[in-house]
Design a protein around this motif. Sequence first.
Motif, short mmCIF file in Angstrom:
data_model
loop_
_atom_site.label_atom_id
_atom_site.label_comp_id
_atom_site.label_asym_id
_atom_site.label_seq_id
_atom_site.Cartn_x
_atom_site.Cartn_y
_atom_site.Cartn_z
N UNK B 26 0.87 -1.17 0.00
CA UNK B 26 0.00 0.00 0.00
C UNK B 26 0.90 1.21 0.00
N UNK B 27 0.72 2.06 -0.99
CA UNK B 27 1.57 3.25 -1.08
C UNK B 27 0.92 4.28 -1.98
N UNK B 28 1.28 5.52 -1.75
CA UNK B 28 0.87 6.57 -2.68
C UNK B 28 1.96 6.73 -3.72
N UNK B 29 1.57 7.12 -4.89
CA UNK B 29 2.56 7.33 -5.93
C UNK B 29 3.09 6.04 -6.51
N UNK B 30 4.34 6.08 -6.92
CA UNK B 30 4.95 4.95 -7.62
C UNK B 30 6.27 4.57 -6.94
N UNK B 31 6.18 3.79 -5.87
CA UNK B 31 7.41 3.43 -5.16
C UNK B 31 8.25 2.44 -5.94
N UNK B 32 9.53 2.36 -5.61
CA UNK B 32 10.36 1.26 -6.10
C UNK B 32 10.16 0.08 -5.17
N UNK B 33 10.28 -1.13 -5.71
CA UNK B 33 10.03 -2.34 -4.93
C UNK B 33 11.27 -3.23 -4.94
N UNK B 34 11.51 -3.90 -3.82
CA UNK B 34 12.72 -4.69 -3.64
C UNK B 34 12.40 -6.02 -2.97
N UNK B 35 13.23 -7.00 -3.27
CA UNK B 35 13.33 -8.22 -2.47
C UNK B 35 14.76 -8.30 -1.94
N UNK B 36 14.85 -8.46 -0.61
CA UNK B 36 16.13 -8.69 0.05
C UNK B 36 16.12 -10.11 0.61
#
Lengths: 114, 115
Positions: B26-36
């Motif tokens: 859930x986020x506003x805008x266009x976040x970057x997404x990661x898997x660590x």
Amino acid sequence: DGGITQSPKYLFRKEGQNVTLSCEQNLNHDAMYWYRQDPGQGLRLIYYSQIVNDFQKGDIAEGYSVSREKKESFPLTVTSAQKNPTAFYLCASSIGRLVADTQYFGPGTRLTVL
Amino acid sequence: GNSVTQMEGPVTLSEEAFLTINCTYTATGYPSLFWYVQYPGEGLQLLLKATKADDKGSNKGFEATYRKETTSFHLEKGSVQVSDSAVYFCALLSFTNFGNEKLTFGTGTRLTIIP
């Protein structure tokens, strides 16, 4: 090799003592971060610094302090005011400067307060 | 505020099985997404990332596609190995109102692969 180093890997302290955790990076990154990890939980942000001589509180800053006198170094002090300090502490860095880029993590320090 | 929800673990699979670890955000805008990924006793290592909708991140046989319509970033691998046993964290990177980066993590999913 570029990277982030944290020392020591394991740290034991008596209750009521302050302790400082070291974090050094040679990636020429502007931004540095401290996180705390508790068993079975995600990481929670303690403090972060976007540039030298400036830092901001994260979500759980109470009982902790930091300094950023050099670009390469961002030590974290766990003070006696921190009610439950035993945890795994992770330092990270990123390019910063409003570039949404990857955060790179150090190997962590496991602090146990006896 | 921003949040990341991960599939609860632990997950136990046999070697060569297909892996999916679900992640929604859930986020506003266009976040970057990661898997660590975190191996026992170690810090986090970046596994893969995606910076915009429909991007596919991939590394070491793992893949994840940024799906804006379902706000998801599920991690997949076609054939897991014992060496993949670790804890996997999904995370999103956004900016605060003051222009500071903020990385929000899921709670992590412990994966164990049995020979």
